[in-house]
Design an enzyme around this catalytic site. Structure first.
Site, short mmCIF file in Angstrom:
data_model
loop_
_atom_site.label_atom_id
_atom_site.label_comp_id
_atom_site.label_asym_id
_atom_site.label_seq_id
_atom_site.Cartn_x
_atom_site.Cartn_y
_atom_site.Cartn_z
N LEU A 144 0.83 -1.20 0.00
CA LEU A 144 0.00 0.00 0.00
C LEU A 144 0.86 1.25 0.00
O LEU A 144 1.83 1.34 0.77
CB LEU A 144 -0.90 0.02 1.24
N SER A 145 0.52 2.23 -0.83
CA SER A 145 1.12 3.55 -0.80
C SER A 145 2.63 3.47 -1.02
O SER A 145 3.07 3.02 -2.09
CB SER A 145 0.76 4.25 0.52
#
Length: 355
Positions: A144-145
């Site tokens: 994520l991210s």
């Protein structure tokens, strides 16, 4: 268009405290490295009890301000591993490397084959596969991210290591050198479209086959602009030499596009979650449900964790009914406690008074 100062503020904003590893009922054990760990990362591992040799391995990379345990609790990866049988490796960032616990996806030293954080993660994968006799042909990576951007780096620098990857609210490989460029690319500015695929080709001597790639992004992401999802698709579409999407449909109400190779295998897919902000999409109901909503772990009515794993073929394409827990029945209690009646019952049982 958001300002750079706004993007920095979003990254530095402290999140509410997340759970400890044990709060999910699943402890993450310290993992090992097969080398020198040049990126100075920490390795954590979840191997279900009795996992047979030849099982798959999923590498999970958390986002900024998160820990391996908090991201596992939110995403439900080890929960899914226990249910269907695979191991999960969680590389974890240290504050000494990045004060916000972001993987340094924008640092050339950390995203070059044989160097820095990319090399540390590769060493962890090799050690986990060897020690637990996992299947080296079924190794996958997701994040994520900043963890999504580092997933892009792992797929680019070590495409021979992974069968597939899933990038959630992340960025393409090789688009930033240093923090100022990273912040601009997060805002969706300054992308060099013609060179996206070539940057992956230049990262190693590998010439195929390439890992499959699944891209997930919220249309209302104010931290990493959704244009980055399109850039990731373009980067890997070029490597797989596929043109326009050959499938487009709605899944759980959201647009899903897919690109298949000549053999009919889906090599690139994209989910755009309408109205969702920056985070990992979760489902809290239904047979696919896993994980727990929290900061950047968003109940969107669709389980990215389950659907990513299903795309890799390590869980059933259609989720079987969730196993039912046997209810524990407590002994019936009297609705009212009568001291005199209790004493009389005891005396009668001892034969000291007549009934």
């Amino acid at each position: 268009m958001r300002s750079i100062s706004d993007t920095i503020a979003r990254l530095k904003k402290p999140l509410p405290p997340m759970v400890r590893a044990g709060d999910s009922g699943r402890e993450l054990a310290p993992g090992e490295s097969s080398g020198s760990n040049p990126g100075a990362l920490r390795a954590l591992l979840h191997v279900p009890l009795g996992l047979p040799a030849g099982s798959p391995l999923v590498v999970v990379l958390h986002g900024c301000t998160q820990t391996a345990a908090s991201y596992d609790h939110g995403s439900g990866w080890s929960e899914l591993a226990d249910r269907f049988g695979f191991a999960v490796l969680f590389p974890e960032q240290r504050r000494a490397n990045n004060p916000n616990l972001c993987f340094n996806w924008f640092s050339p030293e950390d995203t070059r084959r044989g160097s820095g954080e990319v090399e540390s993660i590769r060493e962890m994968v090799v050690a986990a596969v060897e020690r637990h006799r996992l299947d080296p042909k079924q190794v996958f990576v997701t994040g994520l991210s900043a963890g999504g951007a580092m997933t892009s780096a792992m797929l680019a620098c070590h495409p021979e290591l992974f069968a597939g990857g899933a990038i959630i609210a992340g960025l393409p490989f090789g688009i930033a050198c240093g923090v100022p460029e990273a912040l601009e690319r997060m805002r969706g500015r300054g992308h060099d479209r013609p060179n996206l695929a070539s940057r992956v080709r230049e990262a190693s001597s590998h010439r195929g086959p390439w890992p499959t790639v699944s891209v997930w992004h919220g249309s209302s992401d104010a931290t990493v602009d959704v244009v980055n999802a399109a850039m990731i698709v373009e980067q890997w579409r070029g490597l797989h030499r596929v043109g326009e999407p050959d499938t487009a449909k709605r899944v759980a109400g959201y647009v899903h596009r897919g690109w298949h190779d000549a053999a009919g295998r889906m090599v690139v897919e994209e989910y755009v979650i309408a109205g969702m902000g920056h985070g990992t999409p979760l489902a809290t109901r239904g047979d696919e449900a896993c994980g727990t909503p929290g900061p950047h772990m968003l109940d969107a009515g669709i389980s990215s964790t389950y659907r990513i794993a299903a795309g890799w073929g390590i869980v059933p394409a259609v989720a079987p009914p969730r196993p039912m827990e046997t209810p524990v029945t407590a002994p019936a209690l009297p609705t009212r406690f009568d001291p005199a009646a209790t004493i009389n019952d005891a005396l009668r049982a001892a034969g000291l008074i007549r009934r």
